[in-house]
Motif scaffolding. Structure first.
Motif, PDB file in Angstrom:
ATOM      1  N   ALA A 122      46.014 -24.939  32.452  1.00  0.00           N
ATOM      2  CA  ALA A 122      45.403 -26.100  33.107  1.00  0.00           C
ATOM      3  C   ALA A 122      46.359 -27.284  33.126  1.00  0.00           C
ATOM      4  O   ALA A 122      46.518 -27.956  34.159  1.00  0.00           O
ATOM      5  N   LEU A 181      39.618 -28.998  35.913  1.00  0.00           N
ATOM      6  CA  LEU A 181      40.473 -27.844  36.204  1.00  0.00           C
ATOM      7  C   LEU A 181      40.374 -26.797  35.112  1.00  0.00           C
ATOM      8  O   LEU A 181      40.307 -25.587  35.398  1.00  0.00           O
ATOM      9  N   TRP A 182      40.343 -27.226  33.867  1.00  0.00           N
ATOM     10  CA  TRP A 182      40.223 -26.292  32.736  1.00  0.00           C
ATOM     11  C   TRP A 182      38.897 -25.537  32.833  1.00  0.00           C
ATOM     12  O   TRP A 182      38.839 -24.321  32.625  1.00  0.00           O
ATOM     13  N   THR A 227      43.554 -20.628  42.508  1.00  0.00           N
ATOM     14  CA  THR A 227      42.951 -21.956  42.481  1.00  0.00           C
ATOM     15  C   THR A 227      43.108 -22.679  43.810  1.00  0.00           C
ATOM     16  O   THR A 227      42.389 -23.635  44.086  1.00  0.00           O
TER      17      THR A 227
END
Length: 261
Positions: free
Chosen positions: A71, A123-124, A154
């Motif tokens: 991340a 994002l993580w 992603t």
């Protein structure tokens, strides 16, 4: 999926298998950034590589764990891509992990660990959800016994690939040239599997000349083994109270072709 067993202690998120920590609850995010994407200068180097015509910047990691390093790296690379004028700015992130942390166990941990960084938390969390979805939909019948490959994206051209199994068997099978490696296994004193000479040689053969690697550990034998594989090794300043870490660069004159399938 054979998920890792974890628990929280005052000093951080701890593996019940090894007794070592994944990251500190106090400053774990900052330390991980310092040791991995920061030390390897992934944003600057990716931007330079893309501008020079390299289609894809490749990061490989021994010990994917919670996905934190991934991340943090993707955030750096997103910032670099936004200012890049090259036609392509692709990313491939390849993790090797025997027992990843269950995304369901991370649900309550990520917001606290990310603290005041909502971009990182988002994002993580996305990576965690995508791992869970990939694991639930995975069909291993077409793969050799003993390991699992999970893939997700992603954004277009940004691929995450997680190889689950024994890295000593998995890395030699890969055909890749990574721009940098994160050597993020548990400490050699807790888990010796990721620090042997044969695995580090396999890592070296799968690194682009001029590539780099870094690690929390500054153990002398790790540094000596990397040096024996042709790396220029530095015992660099560590983060906070940790005095030293390992940072190494593979000279541009090294031109070892990747082996394996």
């Amino acid at each position: 999926m054979n998920w890792a067993q974890i628990h929280l202690q005052d000093d951080g998120l701890v593996s019940q298998d090894s007794g070592d920590i994944y990251f500190s609850q106090v400053d774990g995010v900052q330390e991980s950034h310092y040791v991995y994407p920061g030390a390897n200068r992934v944003g600057q180097r990716a931007a330079a590589a893309w501008e020079a015509g390299q289609d894809c910047f490749v990061i490989a990691e021994l010990g994917y764990g919670t996905g934190l390093n991934c991340a943090l790296s993707l955030l750096e690379l997103q910032r670099a891509a936004r200012s890049c004028t090259a036609g392509t700015a692709n990313v491939r992130y390849i993790g090797f992990e025997s027992r990843p942390v269950d995304p369901r166990d991370l649900a309550g941990i990520i917001p606290k660990a990310a603290g005041t960084n909502p971009e990182l938390a988002a994002l993580w969390t996305e990576l965690s959800h995508r791992l869970q979805a990939a694991a639930s939909q995975h069909d291993s019948t077409t793969e050799p016994a003993g390991y699992t490959i999970l893939r997700w994206s992603t954004r277009p051209g940004w691929e995450i690939e997680l190889h689950i199994g024994d890295a000593r068997e998995l890395v030699p099978r890969q055909r890749l040239l990574a721009d940098c490696w994160y050597l993020d296994g548990f400490a050699p004193s807790c888990d010796d599997a990721l620090w042997g000479a044969e695995l580090l040689e396999a890592v070296s053969l799968r690194t682009r000349p001029g590539g780099s690697c870094s690690s929390f550990t500054a153990a002398g034998r790790v540094r000596r083994q990397l040096a024996s594989c042709g790396w220029q090794v530095t015992r660099a300043p560590g983060y906070g109270r940790k005095r030293h870490m390992t940072l190494a660069v593979l000279p541009l004159t090294s031109n070892c072709p990747p082996r394996g399938e």
